[in-house]
Design a protein around this motif. Structure first.
Motif, short mmCIF file in Angstrom:
data_model
loop_
_atom_site.label_atom_id
_atom_site.label_comp_id
_atom_site.label_asym_id
_atom_site.label_seq_id
_atom_site.Cartn_x
_atom_site.Cartn_y
_atom_site.Cartn_z
N ILE A 31 -21.96 9.77 60.78
CA ILE A 31 -22.12 11.24 60.88
C ILE A 31 -21.36 11.83 61.37
N PHE A 32 -20.67 11.24 62.84
CA PHE A 32 -19.94 11.90 63.57
C PHE A 32 -18.92 12.68 63.38
N TYR A 33 -18.11 11.33 61.79
CA TYR A 33 -16.51 12.52 61.12
C TYR A 33 -16.96 12.78 60.73
N ASN A 34 -18.41 13.89 60.13
CA ASN A 34 -18.45 14.20 58.95
C ASN A 34 -18.47 13.46 57.85
N ARG A 35 -18.77 12.18 57.58
CA ARG A 35 -18.29 11.83 56.34
C ARG A 35 -19.24 11.25 55.92
N ALA A 36 -20.76 11.71 56.23
CA ALA A 36 -21.83 10.63 55.82
C ALA A 36 -22.44 11.99 54.55
N LEU A 64 -9.79 10.48 71.85
CA LEU A 64 -11.21 11.26 72.11
C LEU A 64 -11.57 10.67 70.25
N LYS A 65 -10.84 10.78 69.39
CA LYS A 65 -11.21 10.24 67.95
C LYS A 65 -11.21 8.45 67.64
N MET A 66 -11.31 7.95 69.01
CA MET A 66 -10.60 6.66 68.13
C MET A 66 -12.43 6.01 69.11
N ILE A 67 -12.64 7.56 70.28
CA ILE A 67 -14.19 6.81 70.61
C ILE A 67 -15.39 5.89 69.96
N PRO A 68 -15.76 6.88 68.76
CA PRO A 68 -16.70 6.28 68.28
C PRO A 68 -16.26 4.90 67.64
N PHE A 69 -14.93 4.68 66.40
CA PHE A 69 -15.04 3.44 65.85
C PHE A 69 -15.06 2.70 67.28
N MET A 70 -14.47 2.64 69.12
CA MET A 70 -14.53 1.95 69.54
C MET A 70 -15.80 1.22 69.87
N PHE A 71 -17.04 2.20 69.61
CA PHE A 71 -18.67 2.44 69.82
C PHE A 71 -18.64 0.62 69.00
N VAL A 72 -18.67 1.06 67.05
CA VAL A 72 -18.38 0.08 66.83
C VAL A 72 -18.28 -1.32 67.02
N VAL A 73 -16.96 -1.37 68.02
CA VAL A 73 -16.52 -2.72 68.21
C VAL A 73 -17.65 -3.21 69.66
N LEU A 93 -22.17 -4.82 54.94
CA LEU A 93 -22.52 -3.61 54.94
C LEU A 93 -21.73 -2.86 55.57
N MET A 94 -21.77 -2.84 56.93
CA MET A 94 -20.98 -2.56 57.99
C MET A 94 -19.69 -1.72 57.91
N GLY A 95 -19.22 -2.74 56.94
CA GLY A 95 -17.70 -3.17 56.49
C GLY A 95 -17.53 -1.90 55.93
N GLU A 96 -17.78 -1.89 54.41
CA GLU A 96 -18.78 -0.40 53.14
C GLU A 96 -18.59 0.67 53.98
N ILE A 97 -19.43 0.65 54.88
CA ILE A 97 -19.55 2.19 55.11
C ILE A 97 -18.51 2.76 56.37
N LEU A 98 -17.91 1.65 57.08
CA LEU A 98 -16.66 2.47 57.22
C LEU A 98 -15.51 2.76 56.87
N PHE A 99 -15.52 2.03 55.48
CA PHE A 99 -14.65 2.37 54.23
C PHE A 99 -14.83 2.94 53.39
N ARG A 100 -15.63 3.80 53.13
CA ARG A 100 -16.28 4.24 51.79
C ARG A 100 -16.31 5.82 53.24
N SER A 101 -16.58 5.44 54.02
CA SER A 101 -17.31 6.85 54.50
C SER A 101 -15.75 7.49 54.70
N GLY A 102 -14.66 6.78 54.86
CA GLY A 102 -13.32 7.36 55.18
C GLY A 102 -13.09 7.50 56.59
N SER A 103 -13.83 6.75 57.46
CA SER A 103 -13.95 6.97 59.03
C SER A 103 -12.39 6.52 59.83
N VAL A 104 -11.74 5.13 58.11
CA VAL A 104 -10.81 4.56 58.80
C VAL A 104 -9.54 5.79 58.97
N ASP A 105 -9.45 6.55 57.82
CA ASP A 105 -8.44 7.40 57.82
C ASP A 105 -8.14 7.80 59.17
N VAL A 106 -9.95 8.19 60.16
CA VAL A 106 -9.05 9.05 61.56
C VAL A 106 -8.42 8.56 62.27
#
Length: 435
Positions: free
Chosen positions: A264-269, A225-234, A69-82
């Protein structure tokens, strides 16, 4: 050697059914139901029901759907594009920059999905044509994609590591952490291969000036700064485990929470995105859980016939040096994983390998981590590696022969890494040992 006949029948039936193209879990169910009826009669189905119930209610398996589920959310939200744009900026003005970017992305995608085939196909379809249009070598690009995607079973959170840990009664946290250093080593070796290749043949990458023009806009500080939220998941996943704050199951739950907050932070939710993520996660998780439940019964049936003990007695009776036995046990997944799914091999191999690992005195964390690496080696070994065919099918500009040639340096990198970790086990066991 009745046990050998039993093993040949069991595995021959499994591989034969899989060769027809049916799903792995259906093949296991057919073999299990048939073997139970033949050996125990209708009363044996009570054991079947109990085995499925015990498997489905094991707390360790809760980790699997949560990580999916974690991977699906990150994929489908477009967070990886950031993340792509940020990594692109941080790599800096170096020749062949996009090779490094794709290596990092393939590693991240592989960790999130756990499937080298899926990552190879996705990047082959989306990234490789773009790189070729910018002047990058298709062969080198394919090599980088194969190397990064093949780290899927190693880099945490690895679903295959979780499955092995659960089936082999090995610390899941230990297996996840053990994959960090080997993953870094393989990535560094691949990076070194990239830069040495560019130094030998500058034409495989665009000039610095052209490469710089392709770079996305923005500043280095902004990228960080844009990577900080993603590193937060790690941190929510691996950081919590390494600090001893959470178990793998708990960290998987915090990882899902982190993925939701990042979206939510990346406004992709969106409701639609969350709905699609949940639906896809449920389908995939249900299939994996059925496979695992079937594998547990398969293991019981193998033990019931005496095949497991017979194999151990035969192997130990050969008097082979432990390192020779280790090499044999590691060659098998390389060969079989050219033809069958990695999960399918794990489910067949763990019941047989587990007593051998104990009998030979191998460190379980070390042994299973190297096995995870060899699982992907089979998938990128010509002429049958299915990861190679996935990449060639997804990349219209590449022929199968070009993909085969691109796989050779990746194979050498992975095999060199396996030799290194075999000669120096502390490379694998050091980090789990200090946790």
């Amino acid at each position: 050697m009745d046990w050998l006949v039993t093993l040949l029948i069991f595995f021959g039936a499994l591989i034969g059914l899989m060769a027809t193209g049916i799903n792995v879990f259906i093949a296991f169910l057919v073999v299990n139901l048939s073997a139970t009826m033949v050996m125990m009669g209708p009363r044996g189905y009570g054991m079947f029901v109990n085995s499925v119930g015990d498997s489905m209610t094991t707390m360790g398996f809760v980790t699997i759907p949560l990580f999916i589920l974690m991977g699906e959310i990150l994929f489908r939200s477009g967070s990886v594009d950031v993340l792509f744009n940020s990594v692109n900026r941080l790599v800096g003005k170096i020749k062949g920059r996009l090779y490094v970017v794709v290596l990092l992305l393939a590693t991240i995608f592989g960790a999130l999905s756990g499937a080298a085939v899926a990552v190879s196909a996705m990047l082959g379809r989306s990234v490789l044509p773009n790189m070729e249009s910018r002047g990058y070598s298709p062969k080198m690009s394919a090599s980088v994609i194969l190397a990064g995607a093949s780290l899927a079973p190693i880099i945490p959170p690895s679903l295959l590591a979780i499955i092995i840990g659960s089936l082999a009664n090995v610390s899941i946290a230990g297996l996840l952490i053990a994959g960090i250093v080997p993953g870094i080593i393989i990535s560094c070796l691949t990076g070194a291969y990239i830069f040495l290749s560019i130094k030998r043949n500058a034409s495989i990458a665009p000039s610095d000036e052209q490469d710089e023009e392709d770079k996305e806009g923005g500043t280095t500080a902004g990228a960080l700064l844009k990577m900080i939220p993603f590193m937060f998941v790690v941190f929510m996943v691996m950081g919590m485990i390494m600090l001893g704050i959470a178990t793998p199951t708990e960290s998987a739950a915090t990882g899902v929470l982190g993925a939701i907050l990042v979206a939510i932070f990346y406004n992709r939710a969106s409701v639609e995105m969350f709905s699609q993520s949940l639906t896809s996660s449920v389908k995939l998780s249900a299939m994996i859980m059925i496979i695992i439940a079937s594998s547990s019964l398969f293991s019981q049936l193998v033990s019931f016939t005496g095949a497991s003990q017979g194999l151990v007695n035969w192997a130990t009776g050969l008097g082979l040096d432990p390192i020779v036995m280790f090499i044999i046990m590691m060659i098998i997944p390389v060969i079989l994983c050219m033809f069958i799914d990695q999960i399918a091999f794990i489910l067949m191999a763990v019941p047989l390998y587990q007593p051998l690992v104990a009998a030979q005195g191998f460190d379980p964390i070390w042994f299973w981590t190297i096995l995870l690496i060899n699982l992907t080696v089979g998938g990128i070994t010509p002429p049958f590696g299915y990861t190679l065919f996935a990449l060639s099918a997804a990349a219209p500009g590449l022929t199968v022969s070009q993909v085969f040639r691109a796989s050779f340096p990746v194979l050498l990198i992975f095999l060199l890494s396996v030799v290194l970790m075999t000669a120096f086990p502390n490379v694998v066991t050091w980090l789990p040992g200090i946790m």
